[in-house]
Write an enzyme that holds these catalytic residues in place. Structure first.
Site, PDB file in Angstrom:
ATOM      1  N   GLU A 134       0.895  -0.852   0.095  1.00  0.00           N
ATOM      2  CA  GLU A 134      -0.047   0.118   0.117  1.00  0.00           C
ATOM      3  C   GLU A 134       0.900   1.111   0.091  1.00  0.00           C
ATOM      4  O   GLU A 134       0.785   2.104   1.047  1.00  0.00           O
ATOM      5  CB  GLU A 134      -0.898  -0.315   1.043  1.00  0.00           C
ATOM      6  CG  GLU A 134      -1.725  -1.056   1.188  1.00  0.00           C
ATOM      7  CD  GLU A 134      -2.409  -1.552   2.403  1.00  0.00           C
ATOM      8  OE1 GLU A 134      -4.062  -1.238   2.124  1.00  0.00           O
ATOM      9  OE2 GLU A 134      -2.252  -1.260   3.278  1.00  0.00           O
TER      10      GLU A 134
ATOM     11  N   GLU B 100      -4.431 -10.635   0.466  1.00  0.00           N
ATOM     12  CA  GLU B 100      -5.400 -10.840   2.467  1.00  0.00           C
ATOM     13  C   GLU B 100      -6.514 -10.710   2.062  1.00  0.00           C
ATOM     14  O   GLU B 100      -6.952  -9.982   1.146  1.00  0.00           O
ATOM     15  CB  GLU B 100      -4.792  -8.997   2.616  1.00  0.00           C
ATOM     16  CG  GLU B 100      -3.549  -8.550   3.026  1.00  0.00           C
ATOM     17  CD  GLU B 100      -3.419  -7.133   4.034  1.00  0.00           C
ATOM     18  OE1 GLU B 100      -4.776  -6.511   3.923  1.00  0.00           O
ATOM     19  OE2 GLU B 100      -2.523  -5.826   4.217  1.00  0.00           O
TER      20      GLU B 100
END
Length: 918
Positions: free
Chosen positions: A400, A465
């Site tokens: 991210e 994830e």
């Protein structure tokens, strides 16, 4: 001088990165008690200050956990202004001092001072001589101290800053904690500074190819490979056993260079992307993975080996086969354990800039050329440190951190240095520099589309994830797993995450964001693990273990055993069966199952079973046949269960005399000699879970606006007849005309039984799912035990129930609770045929019901913010449910699937009550 805190340089004075290894040469462990003083700004204490009166602090350690400042938790938001590379003047700075002795016999070899991890930036001096500075908290740093080291007494000074330019690159979802949190060691200057093991496996030939690059001429001895003092140039070795997460075969060896021995462990394996699939040793692999932060409730990110080993063993025992090191390289010893015990590893660089998303990614370091050296430095240090681990099968650029040319530069350098491993990054699905298509929290519908060929069909797909394990949940694990088995391109995923980050708290037991006075903070969002802070498995981990079983056992008219391993046959497992009549074992035995190859199946004959007269279930379990390094013989790996004899419908002859006593309003007051504190009435509310409260339109908010937590009940009429009673009611919330009409029909049955049939019908607009639909009653506090026949022993919900098997169980009311750090709905037992409460009140389903028993109400649970807020009262509160809404994973991901949403609709359900003591 603190100019380094206002620039982009990742460090100065450091030695180049190299592999982590321990040569058999002089070394001094510098862990232990150091002198420490905390200052409010970056200036710190003078280097030559008298430190005799300073506090003491353990190294490894994090100063906020030892009374110096406080921890702070944020998920995305930086806890300082976005003004890169600058940080605030209020910059807590810890000065460390350590005296140590160097023996005269050190040998004049000079020395290397190695720090495994310091958060977030530090500067070091030895005997007053400055060594340099470094950023990159979760990465090792070495300094050449040959010119400063002396025989006898030495003084090491280290200044650590909480904030630095490096903090902009470390915005991971975790606690902000500071200090020297990994090992510090003084090494005699190594003769062999570095080496790179290339150990490939030819899956068609069984041949190993071994090449070791060394920084100086060296020879290799590896008895298991038949090698003695050979130059490890390019060796071809027949008949080697490959390394895999299922069979982690390692060959011990020793490199000898200039009289120095360096132990190493060699694992032969080849990683490749072929035909759009990620393969190891020629086989597609399926990740049954978890994301793992390094965390301990008392020491933060300072972990000892026992804690690391506990994680690895727990993972192996719960069918986890892969770890993504979110979001930084772990302690090097953890990777040693992954090599030894067998776990696939995605090794992630210490990089996340998520907080720049709050400003539209303006100024994001991934796209700013001034940060390129810092990002490349972090990637180099990751790869060089961990390059010799066979468990590491992918490099990850970070997490991210947006997009940008600096990420491309990292990928290009990595591919040039180590072309043997694919490169991962998320978000990177549209970037040319990654080798896998990686997504977070994609809904099951999207995963299926990807499996069918949607988007980047030439790349394997991995959910880096998914299934956010926050509080009660996650749901949907079985649905995802079925897609992974159906579509070869979908190669599994990594649950977020392994452990709840609850820090030890003097008042609450475990604290989360805001409990330490910090602002900003993100509350309990850090409590999102498959194990509780003390590493006790949560129901979510048990559900994961069941969902990802490497052996699928189907018990019906026949018994089918499917081997879902990628490499290993079933010779290491034994198969045992038990036959239970209404939860009581009546027979057991062993199945003769051949050593089915990976991907194969077998249908052993159903054993000869004795006849039974009540509901009967056959359970087949796969257990370890002999001890493994990670578990003892008998450890259960997988199980399946099938019903052999259905339940018999109970006789319902009516009785003229009711065993129940009712009030004027038709509420049940007593069954036989059992007095109720409050009689059963319709209940639609549950204390919202972390997933109920998540997503763009949280169900918890919808339920509160609808007033489901404050329903009011009105009796319309009561009709009495011999042996029967009918009560008509309406339940509704203030301010709205939607309502639920309920009719309770009581009938006396023979055997002093009291049957209740409830019909509920919604009126008005119910355009949202219900939390639950069922009954609520209360019993005296003395009813402290529960025995039941149904799913157990743990809790179960519509989309998270596969780990609970049909059986007969007994617990105390206190044991029925699941201690989620942030209190929420928990403890529901599903498919209950009958239950006995307090040894007195027996409740039977028609055919089944959901059971929850607590010493507090749902409202008490909803109001609580910590477990210490829950105080037992003067009653035991019981929910008898027809149905509950699913769990989903909306705290960070998809919500409840349509088939597990509880819609308001006309329903009828029945229960039978009696005094079990009569």
């Amino acid at each position: 001088m603190t100019d380094y805190l206002a620039g982009f340089a990742p460090g100065a004075g450091r030695l180049g990165p190299r592999a982590a290894f321990a040569a058999r040469s002089p070394r001094i462990d510098l862990n232990g008690r150091w002198r420490f003083r905390l200052s409010p700004t970056a200036a710190g204490a003078p280097v030559d200050a008298d430190f005799s009166g300073w506090d003491e602090l353990p190294v490894p350690g994090m100063w906020q956990l030892h009374g110096h400042g406080g921890p702070a938790y944020t998920n995305v938001t930086y806890p300082f202004p976005l003004d890169p590379p600058f940080v605030p003047d209020e910059n807590p700075t810890g000065d460390y001092r350590r005296e140590f002795e160097v023996p005269e016999g050190w040998g004049g070899r000079g020395g290397v001072l190695r720090f495994e991890g310091v958060d977030s930036c530090f500067r070091a001096w030895l005997n007053g001589r400055e060594l340099g500075f470094s950023m990159g908290s979760r990465l090792p740093v070495e300094f050449d101290v040959s010119g400063a080291l002396v025989a006898g007494r030495n003084v090491l000074a280290v200044r650590v800053h909480q904030w630095s330019p490096g903090s902009y690159l470390e915005d991971q979802d975790m606690w902000w904690l500071s200090g020297i949190f990994r090992d510090v060691v003084l090494l005699a200057t190594p003769v062999l500074r570095d080496f790179f093991v290339h150990a490939d496996y030819g899956h068609r030939t069984g041949q190993g190819r071994l090449r070791i690059e060394t920084s100086a001429p060296a020879t290799l001895t590896a008895p298991g490979l038949g090698l003695a003092d050979v130059v490890p140039g390019d060796l071809r070795i027949d008949g080697v056993e490959p390394w895999s997460a299922e069979v982690p075969r390692l060959y011990d060896g020793v490199l000898r260079c200039g009289g120095e021995d360096v132990p190493l462990r060699i694992g032969f394996r080849t990683v490749a992307i072929e035909d759009g699939l990620l393969k190891v040793n020629g086989e597609r692999v399926l990740f049954r993975g978890v994301n793992r932060h390094e965390f301990h409730p008392g020491t933060g990110r300072a972990l000892d080996e026992a804690t690391m080993l506990a994680d690895v063993l727990a993972m192996k025992r719960h069918n986890v086969n892969a770890v993504r090191t979110s979001h930084y390289p772990p302690h090097p010893r953890f990777l040693d354990l992954c090599d030894e015990y067998g776990l696939w590893v995605i090794d992630e660089c210490d990089l996340e800039t998520h907080g720049f998303s709050r400003v539209g990614w303006r100024g994001n370091p991934s796209a700013d050329p001034r940060w390129r050296d810092a990002l490349l430095d972090r990637m180099r240090r990751t790869v060089e440190r961990d390059k010799n681990h066979p468990s590491v099968i992918m490099w990850s650029l970070g997490n991210e951190a947006g997009t940008g040319e600096n990420l491309r530069a990292m990928a290009e350098w990595t591919r040039g240095r180590d072309p043997s491993r694919p490169i991962h990054y998320e978000p990177g699905q549209d970037a040319a520099y990654v080798d896998v298509h990686s997504r977070m929290y994609a809904p099951v519908e999207e995963v299926e589309r990807i499996g069918r060929g949607d988007r980047h069909p030439g790349l394997p797909f991995v959910l880096c994830e998914y299934a956010h394990a926050m509080g009660n949940g996650p749901g949907l694990l079985a649905e995802y797993q079925e897609l992974f088995h159906t579509y070869p391109r979908c190669q599994g995923g990594f649950v977020w995450e392994w452990i709840d980050h609850g820090l030890a708290h003097p008042e609450y037991g475990f604290g989360y964001g805001g409990d330490f006075g910090e602002d900003p903070h993100d509350g309990p969002f850090v409590i999102d693990g498959l194990v509780f802070p003390d590493r006790t498995p949560s129901p979510g981990l048990l559900e994961f273990k069941k969902a990802v079983e490497p052996v699928r056992i189907t018990v019906a008219e026949s018994i089918v055993i499917e081997n879902l391993h990628d490499f290993r046959d079933l010779a290491h497992l034994a198969f045992v069966w038990t036959l239970e009549e209404e939860g009581t074992e009546v027979a057991r035995g062993a199945l003769d199952v051949p050593p089915v190859a990976a991907g194969g199946r077998a249908e052993p004959p159903v054993p000869a079973l004795p006849g039974t007269g009540a509901e009967t279930w056959l359970t087949v379990r796969a257990v370890l046949a002999a001890d493994e390094p990670w578990a003892k013989a008998g450890h259960e790996v997988a199980w399946g269960q099938g019903r052999i004899v259905p339940a018999q419908a109970p006789a319902r002859a009516h009785a003229a005399q009711s065993p129940g006593v009712f009030g004027d309003d038709g509420r049940l007051l007593r069954v036989g000699g059992v007095h109720l504190v409050s009689g059963p009435r319709l209940d639609l509310w549950r204390a919202p879970t972390g997933n109920d409260a998540g997503g763009p339109a949280p169900h918890a908010e919808v339920w509160r606006r609808a007033g489901l937590h404050r329903l009011r009940h009105r009796v319309i009429d009561v009709e009495r007849a011999p042996g029967a009673l009918t009560v008509r009611t309406v339940a509704a919330a203030a301010g709205h005309d939607r309502a639920m009409f309920a009719t309770y029909r009581w009938q006396a049955l023979t055997g002093d039984r009291l049957r209740l049939t409830v019909t509920a019908e919604p009126r008005g607009e119910w355009d949202f799912p219900l939390p639950r639909i069922g009954l609520r009653l209360a019993l005296p506090a003395a009813f402290g035990t529960v025995e039941w026949y149904g799913r157990g022993p743990g809790e179960a919900y519509p989309d998270s129930h596969r780990a609970a098997r049909i059986g007969r169980y007994a617990m105390t009311v206190d044991q029925m609770q699941t201690p989620y750090v942030f209190p929420q709905e928990n403890g529901h037992r599903a498919d209950v045929r009958w239950a006995v409460l307090g040894g007195r009140l027996r409740i039977e389903g028609d055919p089944v019901f959901g059971l929850t028993v607590r010493r507090w109400t749902s409202e008490d649970l909803d109001a609580a913010r910590h477990l210490t807020d829950l105080t037992p009262g003067d009653a035991v509160h019981v929910n008898l449910d027809l149905a509950q809404h699913g769990l989903g994973t909306a705290a960070c991901g998809p919500g409840v699937s349509p088939r597990h949403r509880l819609r308001a609709r006309p329903v009828t359900f029945g229960l039978t009550f009696r005094d079990a003591s009569l």
